[in-house]
Scaffold this motif. Structure first.
Motif, mmCIF file in Angstrom:
data_model
loop_
_atom_site.group_PDB
_atom_site.id
_atom_site.type_symbol
_atom_site.label_atom_id
_atom_site.label_comp_id
_atom_site.label_asym_id
_atom_site.label_seq_id
_atom_site.Cartn_x
_atom_site.Cartn_y
_atom_site.Cartn_z
ATOM 1 N N UNK A 215 0.815 -1.213 0.000
ATOM 2 C CA UNK A 215 0.000 0.000 0.000
ATOM 3 C C UNK A 215 0.852 1.268 0.000
ATOM 4 N N UNK A 216 2.161 1.100 0.029
ATOM 5 C CA UNK A 216 3.062 2.236 -0.054
ATOM 6 C C UNK A 216 3.264 3.013 1.228
ATOM 7 N N UNK A 217 2.984 2.390 2.372
ATOM 8 C CA UNK A 217 3.129 3.085 3.656
ATOM 9 C C UNK A 217 4.503 2.750 4.251
ATOM 10 N N UNK A 218 5.494 3.473 3.791
ATOM 11 C CA UNK A 218 6.866 3.148 4.151
ATOM 12 C C UNK A 218 7.177 3.430 5.620
ATOM 13 N N UNK A 219 6.531 4.457 6.187
ATOM 14 C CA UNK A 219 6.761 4.755 7.602
ATOM 15 C C UNK A 219 6.314 3.592 8.477
ATOM 16 N N UNK A 220 5.207 2.986 8.113
ATOM 17 C CA UNK A 220 4.705 1.839 8.878
ATOM 18 C C UNK A 220 5.590 0.616 8.645
ATOM 19 N N UNK A 221 6.011 0.416 7.409
ATOM 20 C CA UNK A 221 6.896 -0.716 7.113
ATOM 21 C C UNK A 221 8.170 -0.631 7.945
ATOM 22 N N UNK A 222 8.745 0.552 8.026
ATOM 23 C CA UNK A 222 9.968 0.724 8.824
ATOM 24 C C UNK A 222 9.697 0.482 10.309
ATOM 25 N N UNK A 223 8.552 0.962 10.778
ATOM 26 C CA UNK A 223 8.199 0.768 12.185
ATOM 27 C C UNK A 223 8.036 -0.712 12.506
ATOM 28 N N UNK A 224 7.406 -1.460 11.612
ATOM 29 C CA UNK A 224 7.216 -2.894 11.829
ATOM 30 C C UNK A 224 8.558 -3.624 11.834
ATOM 31 N N UNK A 225 9.462 -3.193 11.008
ATOM 32 C CA UNK A 225 10.796 -3.802 11.007
ATOM 33 C C UNK A 225 11.527 -3.515 12.309
ATOM 34 N N UNK A 226 11.422 -2.277 12.771
ATOM 35 C CA UNK A 226 12.172 -1.860 13.949
ATOM 36 C C UNK A 226 11.562 -2.355 15.251
ATOM 37 N N UNK A 227 10.267 -2.159 15.407
ATOM 38 C CA UNK A 227 9.604 -2.442 16.681
ATOM 39 C C UNK A 227 8.993 -3.841 16.777
ATOM 40 N N UNK A 228 8.633 -4.422 15.636
ATOM 41 C CA UNK A 228 7.954 -5.718 15.674
ATOM 42 C C UNK A 228 8.807 -6.832 15.084
ATOM 43 N N UNK A 229 10.007 -6.472 14.653
ATOM 44 C CA UNK A 229 10.940 -7.451 14.085
ATOM 45 C C UNK A 229 10.304 -8.224 12.934
ATOM 46 N N UNK A 230 9.598 -7.501 12.079
ATOM 47 C CA UNK A 230 8.965 -8.121 10.921
ATOM 48 C C UNK A 230 10.031 -8.679 9.984
ATOM 49 N N UNK A 232 11.282 -9.183 6.313
ATOM 50 C CA UNK A 232 11.079 -8.536 5.014
ATOM 51 C C UNK A 232 11.002 -9.536 3.868
ATOM 52 N N UNK A 233 11.413 -10.782 4.103
ATOM 53 C CA UNK A 233 11.375 -11.783 3.039
ATOM 54 C C UNK A 233 10.350 -12.897 3.314
ATOM 55 N N UNK A 234 9.452 -12.669 4.238
ATOM 56 C CA UNK A 234 8.396 -13.655 4.493
ATOM 57 C C UNK A 234 7.580 -13.898 3.220
ATOM 58 N N UNK A 235 7.020 -15.090 3.087
ATOM 59 C CA UNK A 235 6.276 -15.464 1.882
ATOM 60 C C UNK A 235 4.794 -15.655 2.180
ATOM 61 N N UNK A 236 3.950 -15.295 1.202
ATOM 62 C CA UNK A 236 2.529 -15.536 1.348
ATOM 63 C C UNK A 236 2.206 -16.963 0.911
ATOM 64 N N UNK A 237 0.928 -17.298 0.796
ATOM 65 C CA UNK A 237 0.537 -18.679 0.500
ATOM 66 C C UNK A 237 0.930 -19.122 -0.909
ATOM 67 N N UNK A 238 1.249 -18.180 -1.783
ATOM 68 C CA UNK A 238 1.715 -18.510 -3.134
ATOM 69 C C UNK A 238 3.231 -18.406 -3.257
ATOM 70 N N UNK A 239 3.877 -18.169 -2.132
ATOM 71 C CA UNK A 239 5.319 -18.075 -2.143
ATOM 72 C C UNK A 239 5.848 -16.733 -2.590
ATOM 73 N N UNK A 240 4.973 -15.719 -2.655
ATOM 74 C CA UNK A 240 5.404 -14.379 -3.051
ATOM 75 C C UNK A 240 5.861 -13.599 -1.827
ATOM 76 N N UNK A 241 6.857 -12.750 -2.022
ATOM 77 C CA UNK A 241 7.355 -11.895 -0.962
ATOM 78 C C UNK A 241 6.759 -10.496 -1.090
ATOM 79 N N UNK A 242 7.097 -9.643 -0.131
ATOM 80 C CA UNK A 242 6.642 -8.259 -0.173
ATOM 81 C C UNK A 242 7.058 -7.583 -1.475
ATOM 82 N N UNK A 261 17.798 -0.868 0.303
ATOM 83 C CA UNK A 261 18.038 -0.690 1.735
ATOM 84 C C UNK A 261 18.080 -2.009 2.501
ATOM 85 N N UNK A 262 17.234 -2.960 2.102
ATOM 86 C CA UNK A 262 17.140 -4.207 2.870
ATOM 87 C C UNK A 262 17.865 -5.375 2.203
ATOM 88 N N UNK A 263 18.325 -5.174 0.986
ATOM 89 C CA UNK A 263 19.119 -6.217 0.341
ATOM 90 C C UNK A 263 18.325 -7.375 -0.224
#
Length: 330
Positions: A215-230, A232-242, A261-263
């Protein structure tokens, strides 16, 4: 305006708050029900006309529990439009606080779409249950998370500490919803006060981080990485990543963030379809996203499970990719 005695005129009088004129003309018609089953009480509650609401109930004895064709009652109308005076009057007259309209929405759920804290407080203080769910499995906290008012979320968590422990019928949490709708302050409250597992997935395998990215909400994406240890390469049910999901929705900034930034490997494939982000962007016709991907190293010759490259996915994008390939000497 319609002539005297016409039901449409009565509705207009209610909407405009013209009590004296309504009193005169109501004598001639004796009541009204609109094409959707709305009574004059529905109109008065919807438009915040407490004086007319009082008159219709106390002078004409109109039923405060009257329903229209969607099973909405006057309390639903007042709550959904954020009219505290009308809500309080109806509750004081004994209106059922957890009455259900079509799709099992309560007045409290309706109030949570309006970000009117005092209405929500009045309903809860009169016994409204924040844990009730509508037909989609959303409770009031879930709905409030979509609207994003942090004060309302804090209040609901205070009066009902377990209200966050909820999923929709497709297993989406309030964190998913707040992330998808770009509600940064709501996400901060949820991460501080709720205990969702990092990378919790809905039925499609989508995580809150994926929702934020696509959805293009980069501030939230960064917050989830920092505070929730999300992840970035998790896969959905079809094996697709973010990365793939960002390509589908044409989120160029998100793609650059993930790769630069995340490699994340720009040519990583979705495990079930073998699609790369370039395939995804080309299939959706996102020419600018194709350009972004090529500029950061996407392989135009990469094949999907049907042995198709990105240039074979969409005609007008195909021309662009071929032209780009020619310029790059590929």
């Amino acid at each position: 305006m319609a002539p005297p005695g016409d039901p449409r005129r009565l509705c207009r009088l209610v909407q405009e708050g013209r009590l004296c004129a309504l009193q005169e003309e109501l004598q001639a018609i004796g009541g009204y029900q609109g094409p959707a089953g709305d009574t004059l009480l529905h109109y008065a509650a919807r438009h915040g006309r407490r004086d007319i609401l009082v008159y219709l109930v106390e002078a004409w004895g109109m039923d405060i529990e009257a329903t229209n064709r969607d099973y909405k009652r006057p309390l639903h109308e007042a709550a959904s439009m954020g009219h505290p005076d009308c809500v309080r009057y109806l509750l004081d007259r004994g209106a059922a606080v957890d009455c259900l309209k079509k799709a099992d929405w309560t007045p409290l759920m309706m109030a949570c779409t309006r970000n009117k804290l005092e209405v929500i407080q009045d309903l809860v203080e009169h016994g409204a249950d924040p844990l009730l769910k509508n037909k989609d499995g959303w409770n009031s906290f879930h709905i409030a998370s979509r609207e994003g008012d942090p004060l309302i979320l804090q209040y609901l968590l205070t009066v009902c500490p377990d209200v966050w422990k909820t999923e929709s019928k497709i297993r989406r949490t309030p964190l998913h919803t707040a992330a998808m709708h770009g509600c940064l302050e709501a996400v901060k409250v949820i991460l501080q006060r709720c205990q969702y597992e990092p990378d919790c997935k809905d039925n499609c395998g989508v995580t809150p981080f994926m929702d934020a990215i696509q959805s293009g909400h980069m501030d939230i994406a960064r917050l989830l990485l920092e505070k929730h240890k999300a992840c970035s390469w998790a896969k959905d049910s079809l094996g697709a990543q973010a990365l793939h999901r960002a390509a589908v929705t044409g989120q160029d900034a998100a793609i650059r963030f993930l790769v630069s930034d995340l490699g994340i490997d720009v040519n990583v494939r979705a495990t079930s379809t073998h699609l790369t982000a370039l395939h995804c962007a080309a299939k959706e016709g996102h020419t600018s996203t194709v350009q972004t991907l090529l500029s950061i190293g996407a392989d135009i010759n990469s094949k999907d499970e049907r042995n198709r490259s990105g240039i074979e996915c969409k005609p007008h994008v195909c021309f662009y990719i071929k032209h780009r390939a020619w310029r790059l000497g590929v």
